[in-house]
Motif scaffolding. Structure first.
Motif, PDB file in Angstrom:
ATOM      1  N   ILE A   4      43.857  35.387  39.970  1.00 38.32           N
ATOM      2  CA  ILE A   4      42.217  34.784  40.034  1.00 38.32           C
ATOM      3  C   ILE A   4      42.325  34.097  41.943  1.00 38.32           C
ATOM      4  CG2 ILE A   4      42.616  32.201  38.955  1.00 38.32           C
ATOM      5  CD1 ILE A   4      44.896  32.931  36.569  1.00 38.32           C
TER       6      ILE A   4
ATOM      7  N   SER B   2      41.512  28.852  48.150  1.00 36.42           N
ATOM      8  CA  SER B   2      41.142  28.945  49.691  1.00 36.42           C
ATOM      9  C   SER B   2      39.906  28.096  49.428  1.00 36.42           C
ATOM     10  CB  SER B   2      40.699  30.301  49.856  1.00 36.42           C
ATOM     11  OG  SER B   2      40.049  30.850  49.444  1.00 36.42           O
TER      12      SER B   2
ATOM     13  N   HIS C 201      57.723  43.122  49.549  1.00 31.64           N
ATOM     14  CA  HIS C 201      56.664  41.872  49.964  1.00 31.64           C
ATOM     15  C   HIS C 201      57.112  40.813  50.485  1.00 31.64           C
ATOM     16  CE1 HIS C 201      57.612  42.293  45.166  1.00 31.64           C
ATOM     17  NE2 HIS C 201      58.734  42.323  45.224  1.00 31.64           N
TER      18      HIS C 201
ATOM     19  N   PHE D 203      45.993  29.059  50.213  1.00 34.68           N
ATOM     20  CA  PHE D 203      45.633  30.064  51.634  1.00 34.68           C
ATOM     21  C   PHE D 203      44.729  28.200  51.943  1.00 34.68           C
ATOM     22  CE2 PHE D 203      42.098  31.504  54.030  1.00 34.68           C
ATOM     23  CZ  PHE D 203      42.511  32.676  55.347  1.00 34.68           C
TER      24      PHE D 203
ATOM     25  N   VAL E   1      50.466  44.868  46.899  1.00 37.47           N
ATOM     26  CA  VAL E   1      48.599  43.647  46.705  1.00 37.47           C
ATOM     27  C   VAL E   1      48.813  42.466  47.929  1.00 37.47           C
ATOM     28  CG1 VAL E   1      47.356  42.042  44.991  1.00 37.47           C
ATOM     29  CG2 VAL E   1      48.443  44.289  44.638  1.00 37.47           C
ATOM     30  N   GLY E   2      47.632  42.508  48.689  1.00 37.59           N
ATOM     31  CA  GLY E   2      47.985  41.812  49.772  1.00 37.59           C
ATOM     32  C   GLY E   2      46.676  40.510  49.412  1.00 37.59           C
ATOM     33  N   LEU E   3      47.396  39.579  49.786  1.00 36.57           N
ATOM     34  CA  LEU E   3      46.717  38.530  49.377  1.00 36.57           C
ATOM     35  C   LEU E   3      46.082  37.641  51.255  1.00 36.57           C
ATOM     36  CD1 LEU E   3      48.735  36.960  46.586  1.00 36.57           C
ATOM     37  CD2 LEU E   3      46.894  38.140  46.624  1.00 36.57           C
ATOM     38  N   GLY E   4      45.390  37.255  51.131  1.00 28.18           N
ATOM     39  CA  GLY E   4      44.463  36.768  52.224  1.00 28.18           C
ATOM     40  C   GLY E   4      43.930  37.277  53.159  1.00 28.18           C
ATOM     41  N   PHE E   5      44.803  37.093  54.005  1.00 25.91           N
ATOM     42  CA  PHE E   5      44.824  38.073  55.695  1.00 25.91           C
ATOM     43  C   PHE E   5      45.957  38.713  55.445  1.00 25.91           C
ATOM     44  CE2 PHE E   5      42.452  34.658  57.410  1.00 25.91           C
ATOM     45  CZ  PHE E   5      40.785  35.588  57.902  1.00 25.91           C
TER      46      PHE E   5
ATOM     47  N   TYR F 101      42.698  43.035  55.832  1.00 20.31           N
ATOM     48  CA  TYR F 101      42.029  42.679  54.860  1.00 20.31           C
ATOM     49  C   TYR F 101      41.539  41.365  55.287  1.00 20.31           C
ATOM     50  CZ  TYR F 101      42.343  47.519  51.673  1.00 20.31           C
ATOM     51  OH  TYR F 101      42.919  48.332  51.182  1.00 20.31           O
ATOM     52  N   GLY F 102      40.288  40.425  55.175  1.00 16.96           N
ATOM     53  CA  GLY F 102      39.771  39.995  55.101  1.00 16.96           C
ATOM     54  C   GLY F 102      39.311  39.353  56.638  1.00 16.96           C
TER      55      GLY F 102
ATOM     56  N   GLN G  13      40.609  46.703  47.500  1.00 17.05           N
ATOM     57  CA  GLN G  13      42.481  46.981  46.990  1.00 17.05           C
ATOM     58  C   GLN G  13      42.406  47.954  45.865  1.00 17.05           C
ATOM     59  OE1 GLN G  13      45.715  44.525  48.278  1.00 17.05           O
ATOM     60  NE2 GLN G  13      44.358  43.818  49.093  1.00 17.05           N
TER      61      GLN G  13
ATOM     62  N   ILE H 214      52.331  40.711  47.485  1.00 14.18           N
ATOM     63  CA  ILE H 214      53.589  40.907  46.144  1.00 14.18           C
ATOM     64  C   ILE H 214      53.380  42.717  45.956  1.00 14.18           C
ATOM     65  CG2 ILE H 214      53.856  40.389  44.007  1.00 14.18           C
ATOM     66  CD1 ILE H 214      52.684  37.517  44.653  1.00 14.18           C
TER      67      ILE H 214
ATOM     68  N   VAL I 158      48.706  35.702  39.338  1.00 14.31           N
ATOM     69  CA  VAL I 158      49.112  34.977  40.838  1.00 14.31           C
ATOM     70  C   VAL I 158      47.879  33.991  41.040  1.00 14.31           C
ATOM     71  CG1 VAL I 158      48.479  36.828  42.546  1.00 14.31           C
ATOM     72  CG2 VAL I 158      49.786  34.671  43.104  1.00 14.31           C
ATOM     73  N   VAL I 159      47.357  32.762  41.734  1.00 14.77           N
ATOM     74  CA  VAL I 159      45.916  31.911  42.031  1.00 14.77           C
ATOM     75  C   VAL I 159      46.360  32.535  43.192  1.00 14.77           C
ATOM     76  CG1 VAL I 159      45.298  30.324  41.535  1.00 14.77           C
ATOM     77  CG2 VAL I 159      46.273  31.165  40.044  1.00 14.77           C
ATOM     78  N   LEU I 160      45.142  32.302  43.842  1.00 17.86           N
ATOM     79  CA  LEU I 160      45.005  32.058  45.709  1.00 17.86           C
ATOM     80  C   LEU I 160      44.301  31.939  45.429  1.00 17.86           C
ATOM     81  CD1 LEU I 160      44.818  33.232  48.052  1.00 17.86           C
ATOM     82  CD2 LEU I 160      43.039  35.393  47.308  1.00 17.86           C
TER      83      LEU I 160
ATOM     84  N   LEU J 138      56.621  36.471  51.759  1.00 14.68           N
ATOM     85  CA  LEU J 138      56.279  35.851  50.846  1.00 14.68           C
ATOM     86  C   LEU J 138      55.950  34.751  52.152  1.00 14.68           C
ATOM     87  CD1 LEU J 138      59.273  35.790  47.739  1.00 14.68           C
ATOM     88  CD2 LEU J 138      55.976  36.336  47.686  1.00 14.68           C
TER      89      LEU J 138
ATOM     90  N   LEU K 183      37.656  36.373  50.123  1.00 18.72           N
ATOM     91  CA  LEU K 183      39.185  37.005  50.363  1.00 18.72           C
ATOM     92  C   LEU K 183      39.220  37.205  48.551  1.00 18.72           C
ATOM     93  CD1 LEU K 183      41.447  33.438  51.288  1.00 18.72           C
ATOM     94  CD2 LEU K 183      40.857  35.499  52.137  1.00 18.72           C
TER      95      LEU K 183
ATOM     96  N   VAL L 285      40.084  31.273  43.682  1.00 21.26           N
ATOM     97  CA  VAL L 285      39.572  29.529  43.607  1.00 21.26           C
ATOM     98  C   VAL L 285      38.785  29.728  44.768  1.00 21.26           C
ATOM     99  CG1 VAL L 285      41.610  28.966  43.077  1.00 21.26           C
ATOM    100  CG2 VAL L 285      39.210  27.935  42.946  1.00 21.26           C
TER     101      VAL L 285
END
Lengths: 484, 467
Positions: free
Chosen positions: B13, A132, A230, A155, A191-195, A413-414, B27, A188, A128-130, A232, B20, B15
């Motif tokens: 991934i 920012s 999740h 983000f 797994v936490g993404l961002g804040f 996190y974040g 984790q 997801i 998955v792509v994050l 989303l 972040l 970017v």
């Protein structure tokens, strides 16, 4: 390197060939500004915006391109300037090392496209792509992700709506999900993404515009012992007439297909009518039960949304933990201090979370002033208040005696690794001046900062601390003069 | 597992903000961090418009697919005036269109030499006077299905390699290579230069024509693939390819002209770059098949005239987008130095356009000395070109990279996004007309040529959507 002779106390440098993201550079700026004898330090990419900020600070600047690194430091004496320069070199070197360490022997990919080509696809490992990067540059990276068949969380904010629509249409063709833009949080499969808060695993799948609203509902569920599958995020504009719920509909279907999800929660501001109809229709078609919590006047607040989920699960609503000063007469876990003095004056809401600030405005119904320090007008050229407390510290220090200050503190996190470290002393100072302080802490016990540890620190500084934001607002209103 | 499925282990991934990424490290989530930089200044809006063009993805797939599928064969050696529109007084030259007034020393020198060779002037002064008066017609090689190394001057009496694409049927031409040192393509026009040209016209051309006719077409795609595995990168190093070509043609040369075979073979063997011109025609015929696909952002030509560096893009017809030609960074012959160097010149950048040359440096550790670097630099140069290209060549492979295909198909949007400019290996011509070659090295194209093309692509995309 181009250099310019200036009064002894100013150092101005423009360097080519160095790039670091704004958050990393703002941390360098902060560290330099904190040095003895340094009045102000600005280390930033030489964008129009940053050049303007530096000029406003009175620096005389040479020509620079947006791809150059701008360094502008003002110190009270040459020694301090030299110390700042040494610290600058040390910190830039550290950033460069971090980058190299990530790249190993091969040079790191330069675009999401080449990163996606390098991503392992075997062994059931999904990518998955994050994204920012600055908003004006987010589209190419997000498009790379979708074209490579990967779901993406954007983000970045300030992404034009037509780009959002294009990304989401293409995502439908490629059977992937676009979360965002301006999506602050997602989770997801743990797994936490961002804040992101550390949430216990469970069966509740959340679809939300995303940001502090989703963080708050899921943190309350965690407190009540309910885990999530999740979270989303779909972006604040997804249910607008223009975007028409494109990602909301896909996210709902994804959760419906997900064996780990047994209850779906949709949290949203009231959608545009057409989007609302499409969503309602989609919800009816799902096999998984859905709790729809529409926020706003006459609708849900975030706490009642969490309570509605508990009701749907047949779970009792707990007494949301609070840590209060004794004479307010509300039970907490003890460990309180301060005399409960102050209050009776005006209410000042000093917010880091946008959704929380909006909720405060609605619950307080105009009784007070509410400032979202996470808004673009405050984050131009400086970090988000969830990372950097400086602006809120200033604002708290200027709340007049007898007034009430209301703050949100978002963990996870974040976020600031220890928000109480900087904010709690300021709270104590405000209390000493006769300001009543109410704090809403959003987070979980498993967050790196620890919910109880943070809450106690604020309570010990003299604040009344709530885990339910809605209750915090109501309490703050009751303390303020507007209800008396 | 469908992409939207929410189970399974995640790789993220990232970017953008390092913060972040640190949260993911905390984790213990596997992460691929993109080393993102801002795009070339002023390109954000145009990039968004071009990338949003609904034609782009399919157009690029089609264009680069044609480029990769091309099967160039050397089918003939022909006199230029028999196959090209070259009436007396018309000269082709390398790079984008240019006038005598703006022409650099080596191009002027080569034009003077061509006037003398064609008998249109008796002395260099007379030739120069005529050229100043505008009595010659100058036209870019690229406009005539032709490429020319360095000055790239082609006149009617010169002999040309004729290369045909067995897949799509196109044809391209390139002159015969004169060797190194004082040669016309580097702007020299002394008696030894003209004598050599006359010998090439009288002996080399006809012998090669006959030999090739007897031998039949030479599969250049296969030959180039082989040469890459023998240490050539096919722009600055053509030793293996030249050897392979000689090996293939030698028996036919001997049979076609027993009296002349020894001098012809000696001439070819004495010039490690003899193959370059055939390779250039092969790349030209391949790149031309990718032209004129509406919406495609693929670069189909890069070329320099000694003053300007120009590119052409598939979706934008035969328009040139130019910027100032840079001075190469490299090694110099004898006592020559950077002050003697002319800005970048020649159509030989068609090799990089076709996925060899600088793009295949990792295949050619032997030429790393021109870069003044280590073998690792050559590998890094090739690797970085994968960032700005749309594909990997199925036939042209690099043994040292696990037989990975060379990076091929420069995408204007990727150049703008990464700021990575095509790596070009090149010879260096003397600044003064008549000097000849002074060195060889590396050169960077001007970013402005790519940003100009990007702006035009954006305008075209908006115009098409609006209509």
């Amino acid at each position: 390197m181009r250099s310019k002779a200036l009064p002894a106390a100013d150092l101005v440098r423009v360097r080519s060939g160095i790039y670091h993201d704004s958050v990393s550079l703002m941390r360098v700026s902060q560290a330099l500004t904190a040095l003895d004898g340094v009045e102000v330090a600005m280390v930033a990419m030489a964008t129009e915006l940053n050049l303007g900020l530096a000029r406003e600070l009175g620096f005389d600047l040479p020509e620079a391109e947006p791809s150059d690194l701008l360094v502008a430091v003002r110190a009270r004496e040459p020694d301090a300037l030299r110390a700042a320069e040494a610290e600058l070199e040390r910190r830039l070197a550290a950033l460069a090392t971090l980058r190299e360490a990530g790249g190993a022997a091969e040079s790191p990919p330069r675009t999401t496209r080449s990163a996606a080509a390098a991503a392992p696809s075997e062994g059931g490992r999904a990518a998955v792509v994050l994204v920012s990067v600055p908003g004006e540059n987010a589209f190419p990276e997000a498009l790379d992700a979708v074209e490579a068949g990967l779901s993406v969380m954007v983000f970045s904010d300030n992404v034009p709506v037509e780009q959002e629509v294009l990304l989401k249409d293409l995502a439908a063709e490629r059977d992937v999900l676009v979360m965002g833009p301006d999506c602050g949080t997602a989770a997801i499969g743990g797994v936490g993404l961002g804040f992101a808060n550390v949430l216990r695993p469970g069966g509740v799948g959340v679809v939300a515009a995303s940001g502090t609203g989703a963080q708050h509902v899921t943190s309350l569920l965690d407190l009540a012992g309910v885990g999530v599958s999740h979270v989303l995020g779909v972006g604040g504009r997804d249910l607008s007439a223009e975007v028409g719920g494109r990602s909301t509909l896909r996210a709902l279907r994804a959760l419906d297909d997900d064996p780990a999800t047994s209850l779906i929660v949709l949290i949203s501001k009231p959608p545009a009518p057409k989007a609302a109809a499409r969503v309602a229709e989609a919800v009816r078609a799902l096999a998984t039960p859905v709790v729809t919590a529409l926020l706003g006047p006459g609708g849900h607040d975030l706490t009642s949304a969490a309570e509605a989920v508990l009701a749907a699960l047949g779970r009792p609503v707990p007494d949301w933990p609070a840590w209060e000063v004794p004479q307010d007469g509300v039970s907490g876990d003890g460990g309180v201090s301060g005399d409960g003095g102050g209050g009776g004056g005006a209410l000042h809401g000093l917010y880091a979370g946008g959704t929380l600030c909006a909720e405060a405005r609605i619950i307080a119904a105009e009784r007070g002033t509410f400032t979202d320090f996470g808004d673009d007008t405050y984050t131009r050229g400086r970090p988000h208040p969830m990372i950097d407390p400086a602006l809120r510290l200033e604002a708290l220090a200027s709340v007049p005696a007898g007034d009430v200050a209301l703050l949100d503190v978002v963990l996870g996190y974040g976020s600031d690794p220890d928000p109480a470290a900087s904010l709690a002393p300021a709270v104590a100072e405000a209390r000493a001046r006769g300001v009543a302080v109410v704090v809403a802490v959003v987070g979980t016990e498993s967050d790196p900062q620890g919910l109880t540890r943070q809450a106690r620190a604020f309570a010990e500084a003299g604040a009344t601390v709530f885990t339910s934001h809605a209750r915090a607002v109501r309490h703050a209103v009751s303390l303020s003069g507007s209800t008396r | 597992m469908t992409p939207l499925a929410l189970s399974g282990d995640l790789t993220v991934i990232t970017v953008g903000a390092d913060l972040l990424g640190h949260a993911l490290d905390a984790q213990a989530v596997p992460q691929i961090a993109v080393d993102w930089r801002p795009p070339l200044p002023g390109t954000s809006a145009a990039l968004a418009q071009v990338l949003a063009d609904p034609r782009r993805a399919a157009a690029n797939e089609k264009a680069v697919g044609r480029l990769l599928a091309a099967r160039p064969h050397l089918v003939g050696v022909r006199r230029a005036r028999d196959v090209l529109d070259l009436p007396p007084g018309t000269f082709l030259h390398a790079g984008p269109p240019i006038t005598w007034e703006r022409a650099s020393g080596p191009l002027r020198g080569a034009l003077i030499g061509a006037m003398l060779y064609e008998g249109l002037a008796g002395t260099p002064e007379e030739a120069e006077g005529a050229l100043e008066r505008g009595s010659a017609h100058l036209s870019p090689c690229h406009r005539h299905r032709t490429v020319g190394p360095m000055a790239g001057v082609v006149s009617g009496s010169m002999w040309m390699f004729e290369v045909r694409d067995a897949e799509h049927g196109g044809t391209a031409y390139c002159s015969l290579n004169e060797g190194l040192g004082k040669v016309l393509r580097y702007g020299a026009y002394g008696p030894e230069v003209l004598d050599r040209l006359r010998w090439m016209g009288d002996v080399l051309g006809p012998v090669l024509r006959d030999a090739l006719a007897a031998n039949g077409p030479v599969d250049l795609r296969a030959l180039m693939a082989q040469a890459l595995q023998m240490g050539d990168e096919l722009h600055n190093r053509n030793r293996a390819a030249t050897s392979l070509l000689v090996r293939e043609l030698a028996p036919a040369i001997v049979e076609a002209a027993p009296e002349r075979a020894a001098e012809v073979l000696r001439f070819i063997n004495g010039n490690d770059h003899f193959f370059l011109n055939a390779g250039m025609a092969a790349c030209k015929v391949s790149a031309d098949t990718a032209r004129d696909v509406p919406g495609s952002t693929l670069v189909v030509a890069m070329a320099r005239n000694g003053t300007d560096f120009g590119i052409q893009v598939s979706g934008l017809g035969d328009r040139w987008f130019i910027g100032p030609a840079g001075v190469p960074d490299g090694l110099y012959l004898g006592a020559y130095g950077p002050d003697d160097a002319n800005p970048d010149i020649g159509d030989s950048t068609i090799t990089e356009t076709g996925g060899v040359g600088g793009f295949a440096m990792a295949a050619s550790p032997a030429i790393v000395r021109f870069v003044g670097g280590e073998v690792a630099d050559a590998v890094a140069a090739t690797r970085s070109m994968y960032e700005i290209t749309l594909a990997e060549h199925p036939a042209y492979q690099i043994p040292g990279l696990g037989f990975r295909g060379t990076p091929v198909g420069i995408d204007v949007t990727l150049v703008a996004r990464t700021g990575l400019l095509p790596v070009v290996n090149t010879g260096i011509a003397g600044r003064i007309a008549g000097t000849g070659q002074v060195g060889a090295g590396l050169v960077s194209p001007p970013a402005s040529a790519f940003t100009a093309a990007l702006t035009a692509l954006a305008e075209e995309a908006v115009a098409v959507r609006g209509s």
